[in-house]
Design a protein around this motif. Structure first.
Motif, PDB file in Angstrom:
ATOM      1  N   HIS A  30       0.810  -1.219   0.000  1.00 13.67           N
ATOM      2  CA  HIS A  30       0.000   0.000   0.000  1.00 13.67           C
ATOM      3  C   HIS A  30       0.846   1.272   0.000  1.00 13.67           C
ATOM      4  O   HIS A  30       0.300   2.358  -0.100  1.00 13.67           O
ATOM      5  CB  HIS A  30      -0.964   0.004   1.192  1.00 13.67           C
ATOM      6  N   LEU A  31       2.151   1.141   0.137  1.00 20.40           N
ATOM      7  CA  LEU A  31       3.015   2.320   0.094  1.00 20.40           C
ATOM      8  C   LEU A  31       3.086   2.852  -1.327  1.00 20.40           C
ATOM      9  O   LEU A  31       3.297   2.094  -2.267  1.00 20.40           O
ATOM     10  CB  LEU A  31       4.438   1.981   0.570  1.00 20.40           C
ATOM     11  N   THR A  32       2.933   4.144  -1.452  1.00 19.62           N
ATOM     12  CA  THR A  32       3.064   4.738  -2.780  1.00 19.62           C
ATOM     13  C   THR A  32       4.537   4.804  -3.154  1.00 19.62           C
ATOM     14  O   THR A  32       5.410   4.700  -2.280  1.00 19.62           O
ATOM     15  CB  THR A  32       2.487   6.164  -2.806  1.00 19.62           C
ATOM     16  N   GLU A  33       4.814   4.986  -4.409  1.00 22.04           N
ATOM     17  CA  GLU A  33       6.209   5.101  -4.848  1.00 22.04           C
ATOM     18  C   GLU A  33       6.872   6.308  -4.179  1.00 22.04           C
ATOM     19  O   GLU A  33       8.036   6.257  -3.792  1.00 22.04           O
ATOM     20  CB  GLU A  33       6.298   5.200  -6.364  1.00 22.04           C
ATOM     21  N   ALA A  34       6.116   7.392  -4.001  1.00 19.18           N
ATOM     22  CA  ALA A  34       6.659   8.586  -3.342  1.00 19.18           C
ATOM     23  C   ALA A  34       7.025   8.274  -1.892  1.00 19.18           C
ATOM     24  O   ALA A  34       8.063   8.716  -1.394  1.00 19.18           O
ATOM     25  CB  ALA A  34       5.645   9.731  -3.392  1.00 19.18           C
ATOM     26  N   THR A  35       6.185   7.493  -1.225  1.00 16.21           N
ATOM     27  CA  THR A  35       6.463   7.119   0.161  1.00 16.21           C
ATOM     28  C   THR A  35       7.683   6.215   0.232  1.00 16.21           C
ATOM     29  O   THR A  35       8.541   6.377   1.103  1.00 16.21           O
ATOM     30  CB  THR A  35       5.242   6.403   0.773  1.00 16.21           C
ATOM     31  N   ARG A  36       7.791   5.283  -0.684  1.00 17.21           N
ATOM     32  CA  ARG A  36       8.965   4.402  -0.726  1.00 17.21           C
ATOM     33  C   ARG A  36      10.235   5.206  -0.962  1.00 17.21           C
ATOM     34  O   ARG A  36      11.258   4.957  -0.337  1.00 17.21           O
ATOM     35  CB  ARG A  36       8.799   3.353  -1.823  1.00 17.21           C
ATOM     36  N   GLU A  37      10.159   6.177  -1.868  1.00 17.79           N
ATOM     37  CA  GLU A  37      11.335   7.011  -2.160  1.00 17.79           C
ATOM     38  C   GLU A  37      11.716   7.837  -0.926  1.00 17.79           C
ATOM     39  O   GLU A  37      12.889   7.978  -0.602  1.00 17.79           O
ATOM     40  CB  GLU A  37      11.072   7.923  -3.357  1.00 17.79           C
ATOM     41  N   LYS A  38      10.723   8.375  -0.223  1.00 14.80           N
ATOM     42  CA  LYS A  38      10.990   9.149   0.992  1.00 14.80           C
ATOM     43  C   LYS A  38      11.651   8.242   2.045  1.00 14.80           C
ATOM     44  O   LYS A  38      12.580   8.656   2.730  1.00 14.80           O
ATOM     45  CB  LYS A  38       9.691   9.755   1.544  1.00 14.80           C
ATOM     46  N   LEU A  39      11.187   7.010   2.141  1.00 15.86           N
ATOM     47  CA  LEU A  39      11.781   6.048   3.070  1.00 15.86           C
ATOM     48  C   LEU A  39      13.236   5.775   2.700  1.00 15.86           C
ATOM     49  O   LEU A  39      14.121   5.782   3.556  1.00 15.86           O
ATOM     50  CB  LEU A  39      10.974   4.750   3.084  1.00 15.86           C
ATOM     51  N   ARG A  40      13.512   5.564   1.413  1.00 14.46           N
ATOM     52  CA  ARG A  40      14.888   5.327   0.956  1.00 14.46           C
ATOM     53  C   ARG A  40      15.779   6.531   1.278  1.00 14.46           C
ATOM     54  O   ARG A  40      16.905   6.368   1.755  1.00 14.46           O
ATOM     55  CB  ARG A  40      14.912   5.050  -0.550  1.00 14.46           C
ATOM     56  N   GLN A  41      15.260   7.726   1.036  1.00 14.99           N
ATOM     57  CA  GLN A  41      16.030   8.941   1.321  1.00 14.99           C
ATOM     58  C   GLN A  41      16.313   9.082   2.815  1.00 14.99           C
ATOM     59  O   GLN A  41      17.416   9.453   3.217  1.00 14.99           O
ATOM     60  CB  GLN A  41      15.279  10.176   0.825  1.00 14.99           C
TER      61      GLN A  41
END
Length: 87
Positions: free
Chosen positions: A9-20
């Protein structure tokens, strides 16, 4: 909720924020490690000059404390030592 379902359910934007966020923390941890090594080297230099590193560490610790708070701590310590017959 199942963990796998949460991940999907994580959006790609949320995943990218997590990676950052993880990358920033890892970078700061590495910087902290480098600074700790530099501090260790400075204490070694101080010891080579004949400074007492234990006393030096105490000075650094005391300088971090507000002067009024430090004086209050010293007063309490003196009172305890006096009560124990150590002063």
């Amino acid at each position: 909720m199942d963990d796998d379902a949460s991940i999907t359910h994580l959006t790609e934007a949320t995943r990218e924020k997590l990676r950052q966020t993880v990358a920033k923390i890892e970078r700061l941890e590495e910087e902290k490690k480098e600074v700790a090594e530099q501090i260790k080297e400075i204490y070694a230099e101080a010891k080579a000059f004949g400074f007492d590193t234990k006393a030096l560490r105490q000075v650094i610790k005391l300088r971090k404390v507000d002067k009024a708070e430090r004086e209050e701590q010293e007063m309490v310590l003196d009172t305890y030592l006096l009560a124990l017959g150590e002063a």
